[in-house]
Design a protein around this motif. Sequence first.
Motif, PDB file in Angstrom:
ATOM      1  N   ALA A  22      -6.905  -0.459   4.809  1.00 15.53           N
ATOM      2  CA  ALA A  22      -7.559   0.739   5.355  1.00 15.53           C
ATOM      3  C   ALA A  22      -7.638   1.800   4.267  1.00 15.53           C
ATOM      4  O   ALA A  22      -6.662   2.007   3.530  1.00 15.53           O
ATOM      5  N   VAL A  23      -8.770   2.452   4.192  1.00 13.77           N
ATOM      6  CA  VAL A  23      -8.997   3.399   3.094  1.00 13.77           C
ATOM      7  C   VAL A  23      -7.956   4.529   3.101  1.00 13.77           C
ATOM      8  O   VAL A  23      -7.520   4.984   2.045  1.00 13.77           O
ATOM      9  N   GLU A  24      -7.526   4.953   4.314  1.00 10.66           N
ATOM     10  CA  GLU A  24      -6.525   6.027   4.400  1.00 10.66           C
ATOM     11  C   GLU A  24      -5.216   5.598   3.747  1.00 10.66           C
ATOM     12  O   GLU A  24      -4.573   6.380   3.050  1.00 10.66           O
ATOM     13  N   ILE A  25      -4.821   4.352   4.003  1.00  8.94           N
ATOM     14  CA  ILE A  25      -3.555   3.848   3.451  1.00  8.94           C
ATOM     15  C   ILE A  25      -3.702   3.640   1.939  1.00  8.94           C
ATOM     16  O   ILE A  25      -2.831   4.025   1.153  1.00  8.94           O
ATOM     17  N   THR A  27      -5.504   5.133  -0.112  1.00  7.50           N
ATOM     18  CA  THR A  27      -5.480   6.430  -0.803  1.00  7.50           C
ATOM     19  C   THR A  27      -4.049   6.780  -1.241  1.00  7.50           C
ATOM     20  O   THR A  27      -3.839   7.354  -2.301  1.00  7.50           O
ATOM     21  N   CYS A  28      -3.087   6.396  -0.406  1.00 12.12           N
ATOM     22  CA  CYS A  28      -1.685   6.738  -0.688  1.00 12.12           C
ATOM     23  C   CYS A  28      -1.080   5.868  -1.781  1.00 12.12           C
ATOM     24  O   CYS A  28       0.045   6.112  -2.214  1.00 12.12           O
ATOM     25  N   TYR A  29      -1.798   4.836  -2.192  1.00  9.69           N
ATOM     26  CA  TYR A  29      -1.303   3.985  -3.279  1.00  9.69           C
ATOM     27  C   TYR A  29      -2.229   4.063  -4.490  1.00  9.69           C
ATOM     28  O   TYR A  29      -2.253   3.172  -5.321  1.00  9.69           O
ATOM     29  N   TYR A  31      -2.186   6.779  -6.485  1.00 12.31           N
ATOM     30  CA  TYR A  31      -1.634   7.739  -7.443  1.00 12.31           C
ATOM     31  C   TYR A  31      -0.171   7.452  -7.719  1.00 12.31           C
ATOM     32  O   TYR A  31       0.491   6.729  -6.974  1.00 12.31           O
ATOM     33  N   ASP A  32       0.323   8.034  -8.810  1.00 12.13           N
ATOM     34  CA  ASP A  32       1.760   8.113  -9.053  1.00 12.13           C
ATOM     35  C   ASP A  32       2.009   9.568  -9.471  1.00 12.13           C
ATOM     36  O   ASP A  32       1.280  10.447  -9.015  1.00 12.13           O
ATOM     37  N   GLU A  37      -6.017   8.336 -11.204  1.00 11.77           N
ATOM     38  CA  GLU A  37      -5.909   7.711  -9.887  1.00 11.77           C
ATOM     39  C   GLU A  37      -6.929   6.590  -9.772  1.00 11.77           C
ATOM     40  O   GLU A  37      -8.000   6.667 -10.376  1.00 11.77           O
TER      41      GLU A  37
END
Lengths: 457, 407
Positions: A22-25, A27-29, A31-32, A37
């Motif tokens: 899912a694009v929302e999830i 997104t959370c992976y 970046y660090d 990104e």
Amino acid sequence: MLSKTAKEQLIAITGKDRFSDAVEILTCYSYDSFLEEAMPEAVLFPVSTKEVSEILQVASAHKIPVTARGAGTSVCGAPIAVNQGIVLCFTKMDKIIEINTPDRYAIVQPGVINGELQRALAPEGFFFPPDPGSMNFSTIGGNVALNAGGPRCLKYGVTVDYVLSMEVVLASGEVIRFGSRNIKDVTGYKLSALFCGSEGTLGIITELTLRVVPCPETAQTLMVTFDELDNTAKSVSDIIGSGILPVAIELVDKVGMNALENALHQDLPTEAAGTLLIEVDGIKESCEREIEKITDILKKNHAVSIIKATEEADRNRLWAARRAAYGVFAKIAPDILSEDVTVPVSKVPEMVRSINSTIGKYKLKGGVLAHAGDGNMHPFICADRNDKEEWAKVEAAFKEIFTDAAALHGTLSGEHGIGLAKTQFLPLVMDEASRKFLTTIKRAVDPDNILNPGKLV
Amino acid sequence: MSQQSSNCGKCGICLSVCPVFAALKEEENSPRARVQLIKAFREGKLTSSALLKELMAKCLMCGSCTAACPSGIDHFEQFMETRADLIEKEGDLLEIRGLVFLLAKEYRLGLAAGMAKAGQAVLPEFLQKKIKVANISVDRFPNLNTKPFRSTVPEIIEPEGKVQGTVVYFTGCATNYIFAENGQATVKLLSALGYRVVIPKNQKCCSIPMLFHGGIQQAKDNLMTNVECLSGHNAEAVIVDCPTCGSALKKEFPQVIRKYGEDATKADKIAAKVTDIMQFINNRRDKLEELIQQGGKAKNDIITYHTPCHLRNSFISAEPMLRKLEAINFKPASDANSCCGGGGTFFYEYPAIATKMAETKAENAKRTGANIWLTDCPMCQMNLEGRLKPEDGIKMMHPVLYLSSLL
């Protein structure tokens, strides 16, 4: 996009709960703690070596890039999936398997938080020396993959010095083990030194046997201020040159100290041109002798004030302030770039001068922090990446800093790793034949280049 | 719209303090991720979706991330605004909408409490065990007050003996409708310490639950009425016994009132005076010790304590005071400072996570050998009590209730 077959095969391994595209999830992976990104195509949370092996078999069959990730707190972009593919997130593979203090080792899964291991060891009177700034939230797997350092590595050495044995899943899905529970072990190549710091480009670490050491009887911390940064830096090389080995010598310049104070309100010395945080540990009497010798050296270098923090709470407060250093700079400008060039300790004064003159020359907001005792500099610049003109200056300034460090027999990275941040500067410190050798190793173990492609080699 | 999220350094410190991240170990359920998701949403990279709303809602609003953030991000403000946007587009749980509706008008809340009270009384005991609210069976829920606390006390209560000063008491809904005994205990302690207590009759719900769930405009009446009635009275402090109400008065009131475009001078003055009841007592600890000694009612109880997140992040934990009090036998739990998972309506929306967190806390409380478990927050108390069984022999209560029993 992953093919339908690949997706089905991956879900068959972890189940739907530990797979997401899912694009929302995603997104959370993406970046660090670094700037770059990139969105992966899927994230998976393995919980066993068997699952990791099965995932790698699917990935190599479909030639899908695989990027391992711990807590995502790298400051060089190492876990960013620049070529897309799968992010393998290890936060749920987080068991401490065994702590054996009589034999002085701990066996952990890669997702264990460094600080959790410390808390598990403390009641036994032991600790794991590597202490990156992120120790309370970064994973051991990430620490090993980046060969992380930290303040007390001055005395105790870095992560690679504490890895006894590893279990690694290769690109093919094959599982290998090397090393043992013994400090002395010359059975075969020292492969832990190869995989430690390989940034997930050679294999995926699934279990680690780590060396742990007894806690020192006591520790004492000095906070020392100077009205010249030059004297601050010279004190560092004088202390190390005198033969004393403190646990840590941290240097903070005025810009850095003011940023810390503005964020933390700890009554820190904001007027000082330079501040040192010096810690010694060991037997009480020897600590006192060392503090005396250090104090003499500091006075000779015109220290303005020397404050001793013996209470545990005061020491913790000072170290917590130092560990917050990365985050506080976000208050100064939207983006921060902090590097970790490292020079021989006698060159610390020269390197500090050169960093400051470079930042001054380009009229940028920044300064220098350092794990100064081992020459590990943290020049930092706060700027706005959307301001193209300013950002070009930031990049030019760092290029000069890397070049200056190389000229002093220094190196690009002391503890952060190369990742996306410094690949282009490798020629400054490694000739072509040496760089080619890295590629030779990479090709031999990962011929299809599916493991964290786009990094290091 | 505020754009502070672009200044998140993505350092990850918040991962080490977020109770939801600790339970789930997924970046998407962390403060850092929420800030990044909000940024992506504001920049149009992500559109409104049920999943995005869920990720924003899976937060206890405990404020630990803000307290630890070196970049100075105001997570609450960002989450509150985004939740309001997303709830407008995606809707909210029917039960939660009902809650916002109830809280927006105090009399509706009174009415609902009366209905619930009736329901509780008529349910046979065996059914009470079967019926659960979220993860807590009804029989573990506290009984509601027969009458709202504020209707049982005068607006101004004079102390016995010499008057030391005047304080205003903001009772919050929990004391008013559920834990009247906490209200009585607070008044008893304040009176014994020599303070005149003013309890303004027309105070309303602090509105934090509404603000969490996107009811920013619906909360306006409550906020403005509260500011009016709490102002003045020559009071040296505005006393709260609920840390969440307290943090609302201290932090959110001035901020949100400014957002309405109204004058926040009075709200600022109140914010400066808000004091947690235990902190207020702690500053007069010698007097309290003296009173307990005179009373001669000290008991053999073993006491342990849970620090509510909102108390730790907006005020100070009562633990240091409990440690120092000579009159009690205090045994700290190893995880007294970790979150119980009961924040706001979180335990209602995500019972599995809240249960996991509370169970660990209950285990560690039992290990201390305590028979009394103190905590200042009504939600923490209900959440933790839900994890205790009668055979555990542990009674939970607000610290003021225990202290007042010693006088």
